[in-house]
Structures are given as C-alpha cells and as structure tokens.
Design an enzyme around this catalytic site. Structure first.
Site, PDB file in Angstrom:
ATOM      1  N   HIS A 181       0.709  -1.383  -0.136  1.00 27.01           N
ATOM      2  CA  HIS A 181       0.009   0.048  -0.147  1.00 27.01           C
ATOM      3  C   HIS A 181       0.627   1.231  -0.233  1.00 27.01           C
ATOM      4  CE1 HIS A 181       0.732  -0.502   4.352  1.00 27.01           C
ATOM      5  NE2 HIS A 181       0.572   0.964   4.410  1.00 27.01           N
TER       6      HIS A 181
HETATM    7  C1  UD1 Z   1      -2.351   5.605   5.410  1.00 26.40           C
HETATM    8  C2  UD1 Z   1      -1.271   6.136   6.432  1.00 26.40           C
HETATM    9  C3  UD1 Z   1      -0.184   5.003   6.062  1.00 26.40           C
HETATM   10  C4  UD1 Z   1      -0.500   3.834   6.765  1.00 26.40           C
HETATM   11  C5  UD1 Z   1      -1.587   3.369   6.148  1.00 26.40           C
HETATM   12  C6  UD1 Z   1      -2.078   2.051   6.861  1.00 26.40           C
HETATM   13  C7  UD1 Z   1      -0.899   8.604   6.272  1.00 26.40           C
HETATM   14  C8  UD1 Z   1      -0.249   9.758   5.347  1.00 26.40           C
HETATM   15  N1  UD1 Z   1      -0.607   7.248   5.568  1.00 26.40           N
HETATM   16  O1  UD1 Z   1      -2.153   5.464   4.223  1.00 26.40           O
HETATM   17  O2  UD1 Z   1       1.068   5.504   6.762  1.00 26.40           O
HETATM   18  O3  UD1 Z   1       0.580   2.669   6.665  1.00 26.40           O
HETATM   19  O4  UD1 Z   1      -2.753   4.343   6.300  1.00 26.40           O
HETATM   20  O5  UD1 Z   1      -3.209   1.215   6.331  1.00 26.40           O
HETATM   21  O6  UD1 Z   1      -1.584   8.757   7.192  1.00 26.40           O
HETATM   22  N2  UD1 Z   1      -9.394   4.009   1.195  1.00 26.40           N
HETATM   23  C9  UD1 Z   1     -10.432   3.198   0.991  1.00 26.40           C
HETATM   24  N3  UD1 Z   1     -11.219   2.886   2.500  1.00 26.40           N
HETATM   25  C10 UD1 Z   1     -10.815   3.371   3.695  1.00 26.40           C
HETATM   26  C11 UD1 Z   1      -9.514   3.988   3.587  1.00 26.40           C
HETATM   27  C12 UD1 Z   1      -8.842   4.510   2.704  1.00 26.40           C
HETATM   28  O7  UD1 Z   1     -11.134   3.060   0.021  1.00 26.40           O
HETATM   29  O8  UD1 Z   1     -11.220   2.676   4.553  1.00 26.40           O
HETATM   30  C13 UD1 Z   1      -8.797   4.523   0.060  1.00 26.40           C
HETATM   31  C14 UD1 Z   1      -9.242   5.607  -0.278  1.00 26.40           C
HETATM   32  O9  UD1 Z   1      -9.332   5.803  -1.755  1.00 26.40           O
HETATM   33  C15 UD1 Z   1      -8.081   6.714  -0.099  1.00 26.40           C
HETATM   34  C16 UD1 Z   1      -6.829   5.679   0.050  1.00 26.40           C
HETATM   35  O10 UD1 Z   1      -7.223   4.309   0.241  1.00 26.40           O
HETATM   36  O11 UD1 Z   1      -7.869   7.692  -0.807  1.00 26.40           O
HETATM   37  C17 UD1 Z   1      -5.808   6.024   0.769  1.00 26.40           C
HETATM   38  O12 UD1 Z   1      -6.018   6.268   2.247  1.00 26.40           O
HETATM   39  P1  UD1 Z   1      -5.369   7.533   3.360  1.00 26.40           P
HETATM   40  O13 UD1 Z   1      -5.807   6.932   4.689  1.00 26.40           O
HETATM   41  O14 UD1 Z   1      -5.442   8.608   2.773  1.00 26.40           O
HETATM   42  O15 UD1 Z   1      -3.799   6.689   3.195  1.00 26.40           O
HETATM   43  P2  UD1 Z   1      -3.336   5.037   3.281  1.00 26.40           P
HETATM   44  O16 UD1 Z   1      -2.605   4.940   2.135  1.00 26.40           O
HETATM   45  O17 UD1 Z   1      -4.261   4.399   3.549  1.00 26.40           O
HETATM   46  N1  UDP Z   2      -3.543  -5.950   9.174  1.00 29.30           N
HETATM   47  C1  UDP Z   2      -4.702  -6.629   8.966  1.00 29.30           C
HETATM   48  N2  UDP Z   2      -5.390  -6.993   7.635  1.00 29.30           N
HETATM   49  C2  UDP Z   2      -5.044  -6.985   6.578  1.00 29.30           C
HETATM   50  C3  UDP Z   2      -3.524  -6.198   6.326  1.00 29.30           C
HETATM   51  C4  UDP Z   2      -2.938  -5.887   7.747  1.00 29.30           C
HETATM   52  O1  UDP Z   2      -5.498  -6.705  10.018  1.00 29.30           O
HETATM   53  O2  UDP Z   2      -5.462  -7.303   5.672  1.00 29.30           O
HETATM   54  C5  UDP Z   2      -3.063  -5.495  10.101  1.00 29.30           C
HETATM   55  C6  UDP Z   2      -1.560  -5.893  10.429  1.00 29.30           C
HETATM   56  O3  UDP Z   2      -1.520  -7.267  10.968  1.00 29.30           O
HETATM   57  C7  UDP Z   2      -1.059  -4.822  11.231  1.00 29.30           C
HETATM   58  C8  UDP Z   2      -1.677  -3.634  10.813  1.00 29.30           C
HETATM   59  O4  UDP Z   2      -2.843  -4.042  10.080  1.00 29.30           O
HETATM   60  O5  UDP Z   2      -1.542  -5.049  12.425  1.00 29.30           O
HETATM   61  C9  UDP Z   2      -0.713  -3.069   9.880  1.00 29.30           C
HETATM   62  O6  UDP Z   2      -1.349  -1.850   9.331  1.00 29.30           O
HETATM   63  P1  UDP Z   2      -0.864  -1.376   7.684  1.00 29.30           P
HETATM   64  O7  UDP Z   2      -0.087  -2.424   7.160  1.00 29.30           O
HETATM   65  O8  UDP Z   2      -2.086  -0.674   7.145  1.00 29.30           O
HETATM   66  O9  UDP Z   2      -0.107  -0.098   8.257  1.00 29.30           O
HETATM   67  P2  UDP Z   2       1.419   0.167   8.439  1.00 29.30           P
HETATM   68  O10 UDP Z   2       1.973  -0.549   9.709  1.00 29.30           O
HETATM   69  O11 UDP Z   2       2.204  -0.050   7.100  1.00 29.30           O
HETATM   70  O12 UDP Z   2       1.301   1.682   8.785  1.00 29.30           O
END
Ligand code: UD1
Ligand code: UDP
Length: 359
Positions: A206
């Site tokens: 991601h």
């Molecule tokens: C965010 C965090 C990242 C973290 C990740 C964990 C920031 C800057 N980034 O990134 O550090 O590793 O979360 O998962 O805060 N979306 C959905 N459904 C949801 C949420 C998001 O469809 O419930 C989609 C939307 O299109 C959105 C995109 O995911 O634009 C990105 O979501 P966003 O929260 O902006 O950043 P992440 O890439 O999830």
């Molecule tokens: N995780 C989850 N389901 C998934 C992928 C990740 O429950 O399909 C959990 C994972 O075990 C960990 C957390 O989400 O506890 C990590 O989040 P993510 O990878 O979204 O964010 P990051 O740690 O990179 O910020």
C-alpha cells in the site's frame, strides 16, 4: 470531558492494535479516557473489524473525515479536534504512529497547550519522500511524552535535540496485541477457508512509493507474478493499491489470489502460517519478526531496522524479489532468534504507568 481525562486519537488501521493495550492498561489504572476516531479509515475491514476483534471501546466521537489529499485530510482532523479540545479540554492527548491523524491531533493539542504523548516515537527512515517520515518528525518535536518501541529511537531523538527526560523506551504495544491474541490465531482455519496449500506466500502492498505510479505498478505486478511462479500468493489488498495494480494485470496470474483486506485475527493467522511474507507495511515487519516468519520488505529503507537486526526482515527491490523468495524458501525459518528488547507484551502497562504518574 473530565479535566483529568486522557484523549486518544486514532483513525487508521495500524493505530488500532497499538491503542488497544494502552487503553486497557489505563483502564486498569483507573484513568478516565475518551477515544476519538478521526474517520481516516472507514471501511468495515479497515476499521470496525478491529474494534470488534480487539475489544476496543466504541469511540466517543467519529469525526468522519474520510479520504482526501494530505492537506485536506489533515486540516479536517485538525478542525474537528480543535473544536472538541477547546470545548472539552483533555489533560493529555495520546497519538499513535505516523499517520495523518496523529500529525493533526498532535499539532492541535500542542497549539492549545495540551500535553501530547506519542506512542511509537523516534522511528526514522531518513527518507523525507515518505509522508510518514514528515509526520514522525513533526509529532516527536511537539510531544511531551515520547514512547519508543526500540532502542535506536532514543539515539535519533537525542540527535534531534529532544530532551532525554521526555523519552521512555517502553517496548511495542502492537506486539502486546499480537502476544495477547496468540491463542486466537487459527492457521489451519484460515488455510482451509482460503483453500490454501501447506506452503504459500502472503503479500500486502500500500505504500505510495509502490502503488501510486501506474508505470511502477507494472514492474511491481511482474515481480509479484514471478513470486507466484514459485508458490501461491495471497494478497489482501489495501484499497489504495487496487486500481493501479489491477490495471497493471495483477489478477492475470492463476496462482495470485487477491482478496479484500482481512480482519486482524484472520490476517495474522494467515501470516503465521506463511512460508514467506512480502510487504511494504510497517506493522507487518514487526509482527513477522515476533512470529519468526521470513519477511521481505519491498522498500528502499525501513524505519524499523530492529526487524532486520533482531528479526526475519530483509529489504528487497522489485528486481531482487523473486530471487529473495527462492533463497528464503530454500533456507526456511531460522530456529533461534533474538526478540527485540521489551517486546514482551507489557508495553501498554509501561505506558499507562508513566501516563498515570504524570497526570
Ligand atoms: C495511511 C497512512 C499510512 C499507513 C496506512 C495504513 C498517512 C499519510 N498514511 O495510508 O502511513 O501505512 O494508512 O493502512 O496517514 N481508502 C478506502 N477505504 C478506507 C480508507 C482508505 O477505500 O477505509 C482508500 C481511499 O481511496 C483513499 C486511499 O485508500 O484515498 C488512501 O487512504 P489514506 O488514509 O489517505 O492513506 P493510506 O494509503 O491508507
Ligand atoms: N492488517 C490486517 N489486515 C490486513 C492487513 C494488515 O489486520 O489485511 C494489520 C496488520 O496485522 C497490522 C496492521 O494491520 O497489525 C498494519 O497496518 P498497515 O499495514 O495498514 O499499516 P502500516 O503498519 O504500514 O502503517
């Protein structure tokens, strides 16, 4: 909000397994608490499922900010929290990790003169092209209590001039959650549910650096397909990566299984049973370290080097991935490993003790 209340701000998937043990431990200390969900993540599988599975309390408020650019998302969280914190001033605001929700909450609280505690302080990738690195630095510099998960964080904070008395090495609350749930992970169950063979690869992707550029996505898909040439790959795909990776042909390999994001218990069960994990997640690097599952991280750097020195993690590129999977499969799991210091299931309790003493 009572004057002595602690306000937790969480909003994105990785926040929830970090907040759960801290909230539980503060409960044991009799500290009054409020939880605000920013709504940064909102799909059931990115948010609600963690509340159910980890028995997190229902948020007192959900700001419902949703998705957007960095500025608009951060601004929406800031505006919502400012109103709340002025009306109902907490004694301390606790933020988790490096997501925009943490940045926004820390800035609002600091400017209102409300002390900030940062859980997971001092991690540095030294790569400012990552939005998370900017968030980490800013949050640490406006925090009053900095809870570090690994020793090298202390050195980073010292180098940046942050007073040592604010910093506490407490261990890793995300690992508290992992250890507390060990007997709920059902490897055989998830393998059967997904009709997987004994040996399979789990992947998560991601990071913007991997999935935001359509041309890079083509290379990434090729690399993932070359892994699938060795073993079936299960990829619970984060919503961020879906469009580019699917457009790049991700689904066209028969051994590539792309599914919706999984709940915490199902996901960690899947990881626990995997032959290899391929990821760009921060938390997954740590969880594989504890579980002893080989982890290949598709990133040029990591803010969690302890997962390399004390764990199973290796950094790989798109072009070295397939070879790294093959060599990891040939080596298998290492029998003896050192666990990072204080990754013992008691980080939440250490944090709660320090917070309770400062209120
Ligand atoms: C965010 C965090 C990242 C973290 C990740 C964990 C920031 C800057 N980034 O990134 O550090 O590793 O979360 O998962 O805060 N979306 C959905 N459904 C949801 C949420 C998001 O469809 O419930 C989609 C939307 O299109 C959105 C995109 O995911 O634009 C990105 O979501 P966003 O929260 O902006 O950043 P992440 O890439 O999830
Ligand atoms: N995780 C989850 N389901 C998934 C992928 C990740 O429950 O399909 C959990 C994972 O075990 C960990 C957390 O989400 O506890 C990590 O989040 P993510 O990878 O979204 O964010 P990051 O740690 O990179 O910020």
């Amino acid at each position: 909000m009572p004057a002595d209340a602690v306000l937790h701000v969480a909003g994105a998937r990785p926040n929830f397994p970090k907040a759960a043990p801290v909230i539980r431990a503060l409960d044991r200390h009799g500290v009054r608490q409020r939880l605000v969900h920013t709504g940064q993540h909102y799909d059931d599988r990115m948010s609600e499922v963690f509340f159910r599975q980890l028995r997190l309390p229902e948020p007192d408020l959900n700001l419902g900010v949703g998705s957007g650019s960095h500025a608009s998302q951060t601004a929406a969280v800031m505006t919502g929290l400012e109103e709340l914190m002025i009306a109902d001033r907490p004694a301390l605001t606790v933020v988790y990790g490096d997501v925009n929700s943490a940045l926004a909450a820390a800035l609002v609280a600091a400017k209102l003169g409300i002390p900030v505690a940062h859980v997971e302080a001092g991690l540095r990738s030294f790569d400012r092209s990552m939005p998370e690195e900017i968030n980490r630095v800013v949050v640490d510099h406006v925090s009053d209590l900095l809870f570090a998960t690994s020793p090298e964080a202390l050195a980073h904070l010292e180098t940046e001039g942050i007073a040592a008395e604010k910093v506490h090495l407490v261990g890793n609350p995300m690992i508290d959650t992992l250890l507390a749930n060990l007997d709920r992970f059902d490897v055989a169950g998830i393998r059967a549910a997904l009709a997987l063979p004994e040996r399979y690869v789990v992947a998560t992707l991601h990071r913007p650096g991997n999935v935001d550029d359509a041309a890079d996505a083509v290379d990434l898909v090729k690399a993932m397909h070359s892994v699938a040439d060795h073993l079936p790959v299960v990829l619970p795909l984060h919503p961020r990566g879906r469009r580019h990776l699917e457009n790049a042909g991700l689904l066209s390999h028969r051994a590539m299984r792309v599914i919706e994001p999984l709940g915490y218990l199902e996901f960690v069960s899947l990881v626990r049973g995997a032959a290899v994990v391929v990821t760009d997640s921060g938390g997954v690097q740590e969880e594989t370290t504890m579980l002893g599952v080989p982890c290949l991280t598709l990133r040029p750097n990591t803010e969690r080097p302890i997962t390399i020195t004390h764990g199973t993690n290796r950094l790989v590129t798109r072009s070295t991935l397939a070879e790294a999977v093959a060599s990891t499969l040939a080596t298998g799991r290492l029998a003896v490993r050192a666990t990072p210091p204080l990754w013992d299931g008691a980080a939440g309790e250490r944090i709660a003790r320090i917070i309770a003493a400062t209120l």
